[in-house]
Motif scaffolding. Sequence first.
Motif, PDB file in Angstrom:
ATOM      1  N   ALA A  61       7.077 -14.710   0.633  1.00 43.48           N
ATOM      2  CA  ALA A  61       5.679 -14.307   0.497  1.00 43.48           C
ATOM      3  C   ALA A  61       4.831 -15.221   1.360  1.00 43.48           C
ATOM      4  O   ALA A  61       5.314 -16.225   1.907  1.00 43.48           O
ATOM      5  N   ALA A  88      -3.282 -12.483   0.919  1.00 41.31           N
ATOM      6  CA  ALA A  88      -1.941 -12.678   0.362  1.00 41.31           C
ATOM      7  C   ALA A  88      -1.000 -11.548   0.770  1.00 41.31           C
ATOM      8  O   ALA A  88      -1.394 -10.374   0.827  1.00 41.31           O
ATOM      9  N   THR A  89       0.257 -11.919   1.037  1.00 41.64           N
ATOM     10  CA  THR A  89       1.347 -10.960   1.229  1.00 41.64           C
ATOM     11  C   THR A  89       2.351 -11.199   0.124  1.00 41.64           C
ATOM     12  O   THR A  89       2.918 -12.287   0.014  1.00 41.64           O
ATOM     13  N   THR A  90       2.582 -10.210  -0.710  1.00 36.03           N
ATOM     14  CA  THR A  90       3.433 -10.360  -1.884  1.00 36.03           C
ATOM     15  C   THR A  90       4.908 -10.196  -1.508  1.00 36.03           C
ATOM     16  O   THR A  90       5.235  -9.635  -0.461  1.00 36.03           O
ATOM     17  N   ARG A  98       6.295  -4.805  -0.772  1.00 37.16           N
ATOM     18  CA  ARG A  98       5.411  -5.774  -0.132  1.00 37.16           C
ATOM     19  C   ARG A  98       4.010  -5.201   0.044  1.00 37.16           C
ATOM     20  O   ARG A  98       3.838  -4.046   0.425  1.00 37.16           O
ATOM     21  N   THR A  99       3.008  -6.043  -0.248  1.00 34.12           N
ATOM     22  CA  THR A  99       1.606  -5.669  -0.092  1.00 34.12           C
ATOM     23  C   THR A  99       0.844  -6.829   0.538  1.00 34.12           C
ATOM     24  O   THR A  99       1.063  -7.985   0.171  1.00 34.12           O
ATOM     25  N   THR A 100      -0.043  -6.520   1.455  1.00 35.68           N
ATOM     26  CA  THR A 100      -0.924  -7.532   2.048  1.00 35.68           C
ATOM     27  C   THR A 100      -2.367  -7.114   1.817  1.00 35.68           C
ATOM     28  O   THR A 100      -2.755  -5.987   2.159  1.00 35.68           O
ATOM     29  N   LEU A 135      -2.014  -6.446  -6.998  1.00 34.38           N
ATOM     30  CA  LEU A 135      -0.886  -7.324  -6.750  1.00 34.38           C
ATOM     31  C   LEU A 135      -1.285  -8.641  -6.095  1.00 34.38           C
ATOM     32  O   LEU A 135      -0.512  -9.600  -6.093  1.00 34.38           O
ATOM     33  N   THR A 136      -2.492  -8.728  -5.529  1.00 29.53           N
ATOM     34  CA  THR A 136      -2.916  -9.943  -4.833  1.00 29.53           C
ATOM     35  C   THR A 136      -4.021 -10.694  -5.583  1.00 29.53           C
ATOM     36  O   THR A 136      -4.587 -11.647  -5.036  1.00 29.53           O
TER      37      THR A 136
END
Length: 265
Positions: A61, A88-90, A98-100, A135-136
């Motif tokens: 991450a 943030a990048t999960t 993955r999420t940014t 998520l962030t």
Amino acid sequence: MRISRKTMTFLAWPMLLSAPLAHAQSSDEMNAANNPLQPSVALNLQDDYTGSYYNTNGADANAFLLRGALPLKLFGLPQLLRATLPVATTPSIQPNGRTTNVGDLNVFDVALFKAGPFEMGVGPQLTAPTAGSDLTGTGKWQGGLAVLAISPQPWGLVGGLVTWQHSFAGSSNRPTQNNLQAQPFFIYNLPRGWYLRSTATWNWDLHAGTHYLPIGIGTGKVWRDSAGTTYNFFAEPQFTVAREGVAVPHFQLFFGLNMQFPIKR
């Protein structure tokens, strides 16, 4: 651990740039560049890359931190206002993947004073739920306290930052936040603007009953340009040495470029 070509370029270019600009730095200049209580206008471009987690299969991450500081005086009392906005990048973990996105904005305002050999900063902090994704961010408004104590020495700096915050509003569907962080701070000055550093942040989730305590050892370089702006580039690998809970960071790389700008009076 996988580090991209872009990351390696970011790590390398300030060192190359420093060659024609750098001049011999005094101990006071080195300490001022690294002191989190230095009353200067500052812009920090920092990155916290987590290369691995415990009990996960190769997940990584990243958190890019856009951080700024502004000295001010209210009611005759000198203060330092600091704001941090993460991107943030999960980890790529199912089912979310993955999420940014933008994370939660954190701000604290500390009053500055001296106590014996220590420069002190004490004041409130606030975290706003500005995240662009569930998520962030936490989905919670949080309030708490920040305490800094730094002791400048002829050889460098020693001290620490302690923050605590608890959620008081926000989405009722999101977990309660009750978090304590402690950042021991150690800087050892070397010749020609170089220094060694250890500044890993220890984290306790008091609501979930988990924690992880990393130790870091890294290096940095301080230089100043002809306009009086101070640049401070650093890189610090950090390894977790004590933990409670699953999916907490195992290895992190904290690096960045801090800039302090001259104040025109």
